[in-house]
Scaffold this active site. Structure first.
Site, PDB file in Angstrom:
ATOM      1  N   ASN A 120       4.911   6.388 -13.658  1.00 46.97           N
ATOM      2  CA  ASN A 120       5.497   7.712 -13.850  1.00 46.97           C
ATOM      3  C   ASN A 120       6.977   7.562 -14.181  1.00 46.97           C
ATOM      4  OD1 ASN A 120       3.096   9.120 -13.098  1.00 46.97           O
ATOM      5  ND2 ASN A 120       3.576   8.783 -10.942  1.00 46.97           N
TER       6      ASN A 120
ATOM      7  N   HIS B 236       1.539   2.183 -10.185  1.00 43.06           N
ATOM      8  CA  HIS B 236       0.481   2.560  -9.244  1.00 43.06           C
ATOM      9  C   HIS B 236      -0.807   1.844  -9.654  1.00 43.06           C
ATOM     10  CE1 HIS B 236       2.545   6.252  -7.540  1.00 43.06           C
ATOM     11  NE2 HIS B 236       3.225   6.108  -8.661  1.00 43.06           N
TER      12      HIS B 236
ATOM     13  N   ARG C  53       0.840  -1.198   0.000  1.00 38.42           N
ATOM     14  CA  ARG C  53       0.000   0.000   0.000  1.00 38.42           C
ATOM     15  C   ARG C  53       0.877   1.250   0.000  1.00 38.42           C
ATOM     16  NH1 ARG C  53      -5.062  -1.916   0.471  1.00 38.42           N
ATOM     17  NH2 ARG C  53      -5.302  -3.884   1.621  1.00 38.42           N
TER      18      ARG C  53
ATOM     19  N   ILE D 115       2.237   4.732   0.945  1.00 37.87           N
ATOM     20  CA  ILE D 115       2.272   5.377   2.264  1.00 37.87           C
ATOM     21  C   ILE D 115       1.446   6.668   2.270  1.00 37.87           C
ATOM     22  CG2 ILE D 115       4.325   6.860   1.944  1.00 37.87           C
ATOM     23  CD1 ILE D 115       5.340   5.652   4.635  1.00 37.87           C
TER      24      ILE D 115
ATOM     25  N   HIS E 253       7.863   1.162 -10.628  1.00 31.16           N
ATOM     26  CA  HIS E 253       6.656   0.792  -9.885  1.00 31.16           C
ATOM     27  C   HIS E 253       5.425   1.202 -10.666  1.00 31.16           C
ATOM     28  CE1 HIS E 253       8.050   4.756  -8.533  1.00 31.16           C
ATOM     29  NE2 HIS E 253       6.771   5.091  -8.404  1.00 31.16           N
TER      30      HIS E 253
HETATM   31  P1  5GP Z   1       6.251   8.131  -8.046  1.00 32.40           P
HETATM   32  O1  5GP Z   1       5.918   9.566  -7.829  1.00 32.40           O
HETATM   33  O2  5GP Z   1       7.739   7.884  -8.039  1.00 32.40           O
HETATM   34  O3  5GP Z   1       5.558   7.525  -9.229  1.00 32.40           O
HETATM   35  O4  5GP Z   1       5.602   7.377  -6.800  1.00 32.40           O
HETATM   36  C1  5GP Z   1       6.286   7.060  -5.633  1.00 32.40           C
HETATM   37  C2  5GP Z   1       5.245   6.643  -4.618  1.00 32.40           C
HETATM   38  O5  5GP Z   1       5.898   5.978  -3.563  1.00 32.40           O
HETATM   39  C3  5GP Z   1       4.483   7.820  -3.997  1.00 32.40           C
HETATM   40  O6  5GP Z   1       3.093   7.651  -4.247  1.00 32.40           O
HETATM   41  C4  5GP Z   1       4.830   7.728  -2.509  1.00 32.40           C
HETATM   42  O7  5GP Z   1       3.742   8.048  -1.671  1.00 32.40           O
HETATM   43  C5  5GP Z   1       5.261   6.281  -2.353  1.00 32.40           C
HETATM   44  N1  5GP Z   1       6.253   6.047  -1.323  1.00 32.40           N
HETATM   45  C6  5GP Z   1       7.422   6.740  -1.144  1.00 32.40           C
HETATM   46  N2  5GP Z   1       8.110   6.223  -0.100  1.00 32.40           N
HETATM   47  C7  5GP Z   1       7.361   5.179   0.372  1.00 32.40           C
HETATM   48  C8  5GP Z   1       7.557   4.251   1.443  1.00 32.40           C
HETATM   49  O8  5GP Z   1       8.553   4.274   2.178  1.00 32.40           O
HETATM   50  N3  5GP Z   1       6.589   3.328   1.645  1.00 32.40           N
HETATM   51  C9  5GP Z   1       5.466   3.266   0.852  1.00 32.40           C
HETATM   52  N4  5GP Z   1       4.563   2.315   1.147  1.00 32.40           N
HETATM   53  N5  5GP Z   1       5.260   4.118  -0.163  1.00 32.40           N
HETATM   54  C10 5GP Z   1       6.191   5.065  -0.397  1.00 32.40           C
END
Ligand code: 5GP
Ligand code: ZN
Length: 119
Positions: free
Chosen positions: A92, A107, A34, A36, A105
Site C-alpha cells: 500500500n 503484506h 505477523r 498485529i 512493507h
Molecule cells: P499499511 O496499512 O501501512 O499497509 O499496513 C500497516 C500494517 O501494520 C497494518 O496491517 C497494521 O495492522 C500493522 N501494524 C501496525 N503497527 C504494528 C505493530 O506494532 N506490530 C505489528 N506486528 N503490526 C503492526
C-alpha cells in the site's frame, strides 16, 4: 545518504528488536513478522531492515532490496505451507490505499480463497 534506521519508526524498532513482534523470518536484508491485526488466517509483513519510506522513494539502488523482500515473501509462503494453494502480496502506498506505516512493507496474505478486486 539516508540513515539505515529512523529512530521514530515503529518497523525500524521491530527490526532492531526494541519493540516485540512475532518475527517468523529474518536475513541480512529482510525481516518478516505477523501483522498485529491480521486480516487473513496468515497475514505477515515483510520489510526491508533498512528504513525506506515507501515505493515513491525507490531508486535503482533499492532494486536488490526490493527483490529480497519479494523472494523472502515467497520463501515464507513455502515455510508456512501456503505456496501451493496461493497467496497475495500487497504494498500500500498513500492515502487511497490506506497506507498507515511509513516504512516499506509487503503484506503476505494467505490461508483462504480471496476475492478480486480488493475493496
Ligand atoms: P499499511 O496499512 O501501512 O499497509 O499496513 C500497516 C500494517 O501494520 C497494518 O496491517 C497494521 O495492522 C500493522 N501494524 C501496525 N503497527 C504494528 C505493530 O506494532 N506490530 C505489528 N506486528 N503490526 C503492526
Ligand atoms: Zn523504518
Amino acid at each position: 545518504m539516508t540513515p539505515d534506521s529512523d529512530p521514530e519508526c515503529i518497523f525500524c524498532k521491530i527490526v532492531g528488536g526494541q519493540i516485540p513482534a512475532a518475527v517468523i523470518y529474518k536475513n541480512d536484508q529482510v525481516t518478516a513478522f505477523r501483522d498485529i491485526n491480521p486480516q487473513m488466517p496468515l497475514h505477515v509483513l515483510v520489510v526491508p531492515n533498512k528504513h525506506v519510506a515507501n515505493t515513491e522513494v525507490l531508486e535503482p539502488q533499492h532494486d536488490a532490496l526490493v527483490g529480497a523482500v519479494v523472494r523472502a515473501a515467497r520463501d515464507i509462503a513455502r515455510q508456512e505451507g501456503v505456496a501451493e494453494r496461493g497467496y497475495r502480496l500487497v504494498i500500500n502506498t498513500g492515502r487511497d490505499a490506506l497506507n498507515t506505516v511509513p516504512h516499506l512493507h509487503m503484506h503476505m496474505l494467505a490461508g483462504r480463497a480471496m476475492s478480486w478486486p480488493p475493496g
